[in-house]
Design an enzyme around this catalytic site. Sequence first.
Site, PDB file in Angstrom:
ATOM      1  N   HIS A   1       4.363 -59.084  42.300  1.00 27.55           N
ATOM      2  CA  HIS A   1       4.683 -58.435  43.577  1.00 27.55           C
ATOM      3  C   HIS A   1       4.877 -56.931  43.377  1.00 27.55           C
ATOM      4  CE1 HIS A   1       6.642 -58.358  47.645  1.00 27.55           C
ATOM      5  NE2 HIS A   1       7.163 -57.267  47.131  1.00 27.55           N
ATOM      6  N   GLU A   2       5.734 -56.584  42.431  1.00 29.50           N
ATOM      7  CA  GLU A   2       6.040 -55.161  42.230  1.00 29.50           C
ATOM      8  C   GLU A   2       4.834 -54.405  41.673  1.00 29.50           C
ATOM      9  OE1 GLU A   2       8.487 -54.052  43.738  1.00 29.50           O
ATOM     10  OE2 GLU A   2       9.586 -55.925  44.023  1.00 29.50           O
TER      11      GLU A   2
ATOM     12  N   HIS B   1       2.688 -53.355  44.546  1.00 26.74           N
ATOM     13  CA  HIS B   1       3.147 -52.099  45.167  1.00 26.74           C
ATOM     14  C   HIS B   1       2.719 -50.902  44.327  1.00 26.74           C
ATOM     15  CE1 HIS B   1       5.578 -53.506  48.470  1.00 26.74           C
ATOM     16  NE2 HIS B   1       6.398 -54.210  47.720  1.00 26.74           N
TER      17      HIS B   1
ATOM     18  N   HIS C   1      -0.891 -49.933  44.593  1.00 29.00           N
ATOM     19  CA  HIS C   1      -1.130 -49.286  45.884  1.00 29.00           C
ATOM     20  C   HIS C   1      -0.837 -47.781  45.773  1.00 29.00           C
ATOM     21  CE1 HIS C   1      -0.255 -49.554  50.517  1.00 29.00           C
ATOM     22  NE2 HIS C   1      -1.446 -49.080  50.278  1.00 29.00           N
TER      23      HIS C   1
HETATM   24 ZN   LIG Z   1       7.817 -55.643  48.303  1.00 33.61          ZN
END
Ligand SMILES: [Zn+2]
Length: 672
Positions: A462-463, A466, A469
């Site tokens: 998940h991290e 980010h 991105h």
């Molecule tokens: Zn998040």
Amino acid sequence: MMHTKNLPRPQFLNINLSTFPSTLDALLKENLKQINSIVKDNPHDWAHLIAPLDDLNDAIEKYWSPMNHCHAVINSPARRECYQACLPKLSAYDAAVGQNSDLYQAIKSIPQDSLDSTQQKIIADHCQDFELSGVALPADKKKRFESIQARLSELSNQFDNHLLDATQAFTLTITDEKTLQGLPAHALETAKALATEKNIPGWILTLEMPCYLAVMTYADDRHLRETIYQAYVTRASDQGPQAKQFDNTDVINEMLSLRQEKAQLLGFANYAELSIATKMAESTNDVIHFLTDLLEKSRPQAEKEFQALKDYAATMHDLTDLKPWDIAYYSDKMCQAHYALSQEALRPYFPEDTLMEGLFTVVKRLYGIQLTLMSDIEVWHPDVKCYQVLDEQKQCRGLLYVDLFARPNKRGGAWMDSLQGRRRLKDNQIQIPIATLTCNFAKPQANKMATFTHDDVLTLFHELGHCLHHLLTQVDYLSASGINAVEWDAVELPSQFFENFCWEKEVLQLITRHVETGESLPDALYNKLIASKNFQSAMGMLRQLEFSLFDFMLHQKYSNQPNQVANILADIRKKTALLPAMPYNRSQHSFAHIFAGGYAAGYYSYKWAEVLSSDAYSRFEEEGIFNPITGHDFLHCILEVGGSKKAQDAFIDFRGRKPKIDALLRHSGIIL
Ligand SMILES: [Zn+2]
């Protein structure tokens, strides 16, 4: 060998804490002076207004972010003092810039004919920010707007304080250990320690989240569960053990009425409209339609799941009148009986070296991006690793700092942050983005390899989603590069999207290798993992939809009628609840996300982003999860564009159509 000498080298350990605040102060004052002279003396065009503004913002970010980061990950009394001395300076600066109407007028007057679409969006975003902070209002309305803002922040603080006080005021002392049967050791230890601290025999239970969850999930004593449940759902209300002592009823009503007035001052029909002005959703109807559609499609499955729970409680435990305080308890028993999969049992399959290598292989196969360890760069702790992000042309696209393990003086949780953003400089050089990835996984014993649970692995993916991105952006302007200017209800797309890979057999083969036997995750464990993933997922969906619908309709329909909050909630529960709510239930009085956090008329964003990420991922399922064309399309259409276009347009570029809810329902096991 890569040339690394031209890379940025942020300093973490040599920050002079005693002079830091005064230097920041000088920097901010100089910035304000510069802004005034830019507005007064420069022509109002991109090159002379927005470009120098980006320079000023960049200077603050680069000065402040290493300090801000160290405060979170290597805290100390001196750092905290320094940090707290800086906060008021930064908020005063933000307020001064945000309320500068000359600056607003100057930006608004920039001729846009020769600008590209990213530049036009940046100007539109700036103007919108100014307008939503009331700068454009006529004097009398502006005054009212400011007093509403001030009162709203007081009220949200009051809401939080009531909730905190109500939570802390309740304790339950237990002297007979039998009452605590079923509770896990860590919960018992905490309860014992609390009693010892107060010098009383026995155990003290509280309404703090870990204690509340432990009692609801594990306490065999049904009456104990009921007592704690009632105290919990009546916090800060007119009901329950502390009825009317910390009551948030008036706070909620005044907030709703002021939010409505604020929205109308800014030209919106209601607060829900104001909320979505900065989000991806195009209209309030869009949001309502989206939530009701999910609700209708999930309800039948949720009813089945609930019936299965009732059947389980009746046949296996002789319980025929399931109550709200029984749900978590019997659900856990049922889940254990059906799947018997513990996160701890998965741990030996995820040693750090295999996991990280496999994770980077996934990134390489998807985007052609390589992460290589840098040895000659300063980090803030020996556990921290710094990676260069290299693209297919071996160009350095950014730097990533990874800090995986919990330690004293490090803030809990997992998050990504930016140390600097990508931008094109005056000499045409690129300033590369820098991101940090922080987690709090259990640190291994000395000389042992760290191992992870599957939940940990999800968090890590998940991290990293980010971070990619932020790091892979190709936007040249700081205001819209990486995660900057991405709509709030779309910002979780790349992170939740990346989590999907952790459930793929092919990926699990890459990231698992048993620490002793060397084998990758066996099929039997994999099948259990997948089966447990969707246990009661429709029930969970309904609960989230209840919060989302309540929050949104409250801010869309509020009109100062008596009991309106309770009535709106009761109406929604007719569609979302599987069990009638207890008449004393006042959970809205502790809904801090929307009354003390930033989620008012925005709670739906959680589900919204899940729909986007599931739907984006479904293209990978259709075309092959490692299909390089699909991977590169995601890279170019979503990751690289940052906030340079509307999230809806970026999504359509990638998917060829608007988002649909089907993939999320399928990934949750709700429809096939
Ligand atoms: Zn998040």
